[in-house]
Design a protein around this motif. Sequence first.
Motif, mmCIF file in Angstrom:
data_model
loop_
_atom_site.group_PDB
_atom_site.id
_atom_site.type_symbol
_atom_site.label_atom_id
_atom_site.label_comp_id
_atom_site.label_asym_id
_atom_site.label_seq_id
_atom_site.Cartn_x
_atom_site.Cartn_y
_atom_site.Cartn_z
ATOM 1 N N VAL A 137 0.827 -1.204 0.000
ATOM 2 C CA VAL A 137 0.000 0.000 0.000
ATOM 3 C C VAL A 137 0.869 1.265 0.000
ATOM 4 O O VAL A 137 0.523 2.271 -0.616
ATOM 5 N N ASN A 138 2.033 1.201 0.629
ATOM 6 C CA ASN A 138 2.895 2.392 0.665
ATOM 7 C C ASN A 138 3.661 2.601 -0.638
ATOM 8 O O ASN A 138 4.170 3.686 -0.888
ATOM 9 N N ASP A 139 3.757 1.571 -1.450
ATOM 10 C CA ASP A 139 4.475 1.666 -2.720
ATOM 11 C C ASP A 139 3.513 1.834 -3.904
ATOM 12 O O ASP A 139 3.918 2.102 -5.031
ATOM 13 N N ALA A 140 2.207 1.696 -3.643
ATOM 14 C CA ALA A 140 1.229 1.574 -4.726
ATOM 15 C C ALA A 140 1.205 2.805 -5.643
ATOM 16 O O ALA A 140 1.130 2.664 -6.870
ATOM 17 N N GLU A 141 1.286 3.993 -5.081
ATOM 18 C CA GLU A 141 1.165 5.189 -5.929
ATOM 19 C C GLU A 141 2.322 5.310 -6.917
ATOM 20 O O GLU A 141 2.176 5.936 -7.966
ATOM 21 N N SER A 142 3.471 4.716 -6.587
ATOM 22 C CA SER A 142 4.604 4.794 -7.510
ATOM 23 C C SER A 142 4.389 3.902 -8.735
ATOM 24 O O SER A 142 5.184 3.925 -9.665
ATOM 25 N N HIS A 143 3.310 3.117 -8.740
ATOM 26 C CA HIS A 143 2.949 2.305 -9.905
ATOM 27 C C HIS A 143 1.882 2.977 -10.765
ATOM 28 O O HIS A 143 1.441 2.399 -11.747
ATOM 29 N N MET A 144 1.446 4.183 -10.389
ATOM 30 C CA MET A 144 0.317 4.819 -11.093
ATOM 31 C C MET A 144 0.792 5.980 -11.956
ATOM 32 O O MET A 144 1.555 6.817 -11.520
ATOM 33 N N GLN A 145 0.263 6.028 -13.193
ATOM 34 C CA GLN A 145 0.628 7.123 -14.090
ATOM 35 C C GLN A 145 -0.234 8.360 -13.817
ATOM 36 O O GLN A 145 0.197 9.470 -14.091
ATOM 37 N N GLY A 146 -1.421 8.189 -13.294
ATOM 38 C CA GLY A 146 -2.265 9.336 -12.977
ATOM 39 C C GLY A 146 -3.733 8.993 -13.094
ATOM 40 O O GLY A 146 -4.100 7.837 -13.309
ATOM 41 N N LEU A 147 -4.564 10.042 -12.963
ATOM 42 C CA LEU A 147 -6.011 9.868 -12.868
ATOM 43 C C LEU A 147 -6.739 10.427 -14.085
ATOM 44 O O LEU A 147 -6.286 11.378 -14.715
ATOM 45 N N VAL A 148 -7.891 9.827 -14.385
ATOM 46 C CA VAL A 148 -8.818 10.338 -15.399
ATOM 47 C C VAL A 148 -10.236 10.280 -14.815
ATOM 48 O O VAL A 148 -10.471 9.617 -13.795
ATOM 49 N N LEU A 149 -11.170 10.961 -15.463
ATOM 50 C CA LEU A 149 -12.584 10.797 -15.146
ATOM 51 C C LEU A 149 -13.090 9.551 -15.861
ATOM 52 O O LEU A 149 -12.679 9.277 -16.998
ATOM 53 N N VAL A 150 -13.993 8.827 -15.220
ATOM 54 C CA VAL A 150 -14.550 7.611 -15.813
ATOM 55 C C VAL A 150 -16.074 7.648 -15.702
ATOM 56 O O VAL A 150 -16.610 7.998 -14.649
ATOM 57 N N ASN A 151 -16.762 7.314 -16.780
ATOM 58 C CA ASN A 151 -18.205 7.085 -16.741
ATOM 59 C C ASN A 151 -18.450 5.601 -16.985
ATOM 60 O O ASN A 151 -18.248 5.107 -18.086
ATOM 61 N N ASP A 152 -18.856 4.930 -15.939
ATOM 62 C CA ASP A 152 -19.104 3.485 -16.023
ATOM 63 C C ASP A 152 -20.594 3.281 -16.305
ATOM 64 O O ASP A 152 -21.381 2.973 -15.413
ATOM 65 N N TRP A 153 -20.953 3.453 -17.596
ATOM 66 C CA TRP A 153 -22.362 3.351 -18.023
ATOM 67 C C TRP A 153 -22.970 2.041 -17.525
ATOM 68 O O TRP A 153 -22.312 0.990 -17.589
#
Length: 407
Positions: free
Chosen positions: A211-227
């Motif tokens: 959990v402490n290393d998880a953000e270093s695996h993420m490129q970033g955020l987007v908005l999502v519409n899960d129809w």
Amino acid sequence: MQRSWVEVSPESHFPIQNLPLGVGRIDAGSPRLVTRIGDQVLDCESLRELGLLGEAFVRPLVDLTSVNRQEARELRHRLSELLDTENSELNRLPDLSTFVCSVDRVEMQLPCRIPAFVDFYSGIHHASNVGRMFRPDMPPLLPNYRYLPVGYNGRASTVVVSGSQINRPSGQFKRADSDVPVFGPTQELDYELEVGFFLAEGNGAGKPISVNDAESHMQGLVLVNDWSARDFQRWEYQPLGPFLAKSFATSASPWVVSLDALEPFRVAGVQEPPPLPHLAGRRPSNFDIELEVALKTPRMSQPETIARSNVKFLYWSFAQQLAHQTSNGTRVEPGELYGSGTISGPDPGSFGSLLEASWRGSRPVVLSETGEKRTFLEDGDEVIFTGYAQGIGYRIGFGELRGQVRA
Ligand code: MN
């Protein structure tokens, strides 16, 4: 506060402090990695070809997976240098048009091929509302909810970029007055207001991501519409969860906003009881990002905002979601997309789906311009999500996520 020689209005989602990554085709050319500042798009691949990014970038920058997390961080840092008001490396060039152009000339695509899509259920107000509606005789949250981020492996092949039209799906549903289902177009088409993170890096098989290393695996955020087709969902979801009610389409906004840009907006969530040790991170991992839902029917002249929510209402953070997903050693890959689950706030004006806003159809949403009522989406309706974090004198935002329903 840092400023750019590119003009950016204070309301813009894309100041020099943001510099998201995306993939665009400029004048219908080949897809390439781009960033955005104000209403201008900067072509990272052209900058690389001309040697303006330095020697660190040897491979073509064609999509989000062309860079790992550290390279993306270095790229954003270099773009920030080049765009700074004090820097003249770019703006002294005789012809800027090789790598800077108006956003109108760019057709944005998904940031990469998406090998897997996972959807969580981490919005606690949404989960509570759905529990009250679908299981009125039981406590709104199931016993596992506060111990693990509930989720399911979704359908990556039907993730589409903002602006794509959404076909009304057909499927099985059962009317309340009948014992048997029928097959036909959904009568209860809905949106789900979510954000998602793109994975920058995978793991080795059998290697949980802490959990402490998880953000270093993420490129970033987007908005999502899960129809979602609520009538299909109600009929099919027990005992294995959603299937065709969700897999017909999921929309994503094109600009991937880095967690570095969102760092000033980090907030602590409240979790009671405390999570088990493998999900308990050392530092705050929620984010204060305002979200809006607007709707435009064919009869309306402009969209009307029908809900305002905030990413901070998530019970489980992105870091906890990824730690949970990989805690059994499953393999994850760069480019995977993880949806948060519908983010509703505590009040009716903050509900992130029509299911909740119309309380399962019992109190229709009334649109002020035309007086039209909506319990679920009709053909021609366009749903527009926006989201941004408000700093002092600047905003870090996603732009828009649009999708129009057609028959
Ligand atoms: Mn969802």
